[in-house]
Design an enzyme around this catalytic site. Structure first.
Site, short mmCIF file in Angstrom:
data_model
loop_
_atom_site.label_atom_id
_atom_site.label_comp_id
_atom_site.label_asym_id
_atom_site.label_seq_id
_atom_site.Cartn_x
_atom_site.Cartn_y
_atom_site.Cartn_z
N ASP A 170 5.30 -32.65 11.91
CA ASP A 170 5.52 -34.09 11.80
C ASP A 170 6.13 -34.55 10.47
O ASP A 170 6.71 -35.63 10.39
CB ASP A 170 4.21 -34.85 12.02
N ARG A 180 -8.46 -28.14 17.48
CA ARG A 180 -8.87 -29.44 16.93
C ARG A 180 -10.36 -29.54 17.24
O ARG A 180 -10.74 -29.71 18.39
CB ARG A 180 -8.10 -30.58 17.59
N ARG A 197 4.05 -37.96 16.03
CA ARG A 197 2.91 -38.91 15.96
C ARG A 197 3.41 -40.27 15.47
O ARG A 197 4.31 -40.82 16.05
CB ARG A 197 1.82 -38.35 15.05
N ASP A 200 4.55 -35.75 8.02
CA ASP A 200 3.94 -37.06 7.78
C ASP A 200 3.00 -37.08 6.58
O ASP A 200 2.20 -38.00 6.42
CB ASP A 200 3.17 -37.52 9.04
N ASP A 239 -3.09 -33.76 7.85
CA ASP A 239 -3.99 -34.61 7.06
C ASP A 239 -5.45 -34.55 7.54
O ASP A 239 -6.38 -34.56 6.74
CB ASP A 239 -3.49 -36.05 6.98
N GLY A 280 -2.54 -29.09 15.17
CA GLY A 280 -1.37 -28.61 15.93
C GLY A 280 -0.68 -27.49 15.17
O GLY A 280 -0.53 -27.56 13.95
O1 F6P Z 1 0.83 -33.24 14.98
C1 F6P Z 1 1.68 -32.40 15.69
C2 F6P Z 1 1.93 -32.92 17.08
O2 F6P Z 1 2.83 -32.03 17.71
C3 F6P Z 1 2.42 -34.36 17.19
O3 F6P Z 1 3.80 -34.48 16.92
C4 F6P Z 1 2.04 -34.68 18.60
O4 F6P Z 1 1.88 -36.07 18.77
C5 F6P Z 1 0.74 -33.95 18.78
O5 F6P Z 1 0.72 -32.92 17.81
C6 F6P Z 1 0.52 -33.34 20.14
O6 F6P Z 1 -0.74 -32.77 20.14
P1 F6P Z 1 -1.25 -31.76 21.27
O7 F6P Z 1 -0.53 -30.46 21.11
O8 F6P Z 1 -2.71 -31.63 21.00
O9 F6P Z 1 -0.93 -32.40 22.58
#
Ligand code: F6P
Length: 319
Positions: free
Chosen positions: A127, A72, A171, A129, A103, A11
């Site tokens: 995040d 991703r 997350r 995290d 991570d 992300g």
């Molecule tokens: O890891 C970053 C994040 O924005 C999280 O907070 C969220 O759960 C996720 O990515 C959303 O992912 P995507 O943009 O692939 O929907």
């Protein structure tokens, strides 16, 4: 070390551009050739790479998103995908790689290093995290975006005498909810790290109403569950009209704060210095005012350290 590559993965987060800029310019300053890899590991596998120069990263320090784009990549999770990525790096003569991401991206970098390429990670995720570092790039901007939204929602909440559940990203991590809730004066903060009782949230709401409070902001981290269900329960139990706002991807965009630009610049420079020093498998971070670097294994093994003190403080201040 003669040629390094840089990519952003997972992300996106505001401040990634500042980190890319720092990697490119520090690399060139140190006499290296710098290759920009587009679309994260997906682009690496598919050879989406171009040499960067000083002008490639001009006019980006203040921009959200990532000029290198991100992805991703499922293919990179496979051995075959990583073999292709390693081959592409060899073709372009890249000896060291800087990976800006979370991570999962670091885990990919570690796997790649097993094939011989030197890798360094920079934490880029809203995040916050990753526990080895106090801050990840983009977290501060996301928190400020949420605080801004809380102010706006509170205005209408007060006008209508409603309760408002605001669902934020993160997350499995409650840091965005916690720090935005503390800064925004939320009445309740619900995070995955602390078990919550809906009855306590409702009691607090009613107590506030009884002393004339017109608004109620409940900040909910997405890792706990959906805002709709919680809002429905609150409305049923308190009789107070309750609305939900899911802030979503608005938290991932926007111009990065000065804080995010500064840590991104410092960490980008450190990543290049580490590669020049022949280091690999290290993650850059910040502790207090210092830029640090730790082994990737420390990133994966550090236990979750939720800031319970700030959580308790937020509860005290919102009685
Ligand atoms: O890891 C970053 C994040 O924005 C999280 O907070 C969220 O759960 C996720 O990515 C959303 O992912 P995507 O943009 O692939 O929907």
């Amino acid at each position: 070390m003669q040629t390094i590559g840089v990519l952003t993965s997972g992300g996106d987060s505001p401040g990634m551009n500042a980190a890319v800029r720092a990697v490119v310019r520090t690399g060139i300053y140190k006499g290296l050739k710098v290759i920009g890899i587009r679309q994260g590991y997906h682009g690496l596998i598919n050879g989406l790479m171009d040499e960067m120069n000083l002008s490639s990263v001009a006019d980006i320090i203040h921009r959200g998103g990532t000029m290198l784009q991100t992805a991703r990549s499922e293919e990179f999770r496979t051995e075959e995908g990583r073999r292709k990525a390693n081959y592409a790096l060899k073709i372009f003569g890249v000896d060291g790689l800087v990976v800006i991401g979370g991570d999962g991206s670091f885990a990919g970098a570690k796997k790649l290093s097993e094939l011989g390429i030197k890798t360094i990670g920079i934490p880029g995720t809203i995040d916050n995290d990753l526990r080895y570092t106090d801050y990840t790039i983009g977290f501060d901007t996301a928190v400020n975006t949420v605080v801004d939204a809380i102010g706006k929602i509170r205005d209408t909440s007060t006008s209508h005498g409603r309760a408002n559940v605001i669902e934020v990203m993160g997350r499995h991590c409650g840091d965005i909810a916690l720090y935005a809730g503390l800064a925004g004066g939320a009445e309740s903060i619900i995070v995955p790290e602390v078990p919550f009782e809906i009855d306590r949230v409702c009691k607090k709401l009613i107590k506030g109403r009884n002393r004339g409070k017109l608004h109620s902001i409940i900040l909910l981290a997405e890792g706990v569950g959906g805002g709709m269900d919680i809002a429905k329960e609150i409305e049923e139990k308190t009789g107070i009209e309750t609305r939900v706002t899911i802030l979503g991807h608005i938290q991932r965009g926007g111009t990065p704060t000065a804080f995010d630009r500064n840590i991104a610049s410092k960490m980008g420079a450190r990543a290049v210095e580490l590669l020049v020093a022949g280091k690999s498998c290290r993650a850059v971070g910040v502790k207090g005012l210092d830029v640090i670097d730790v082994d990737f294994d420390e990133v994966f093994n550090t236990e979750n350290k939720f800031d319970k003190k700030s959580y308790d403080l937020a509860n005290i201040l919102s009685i």
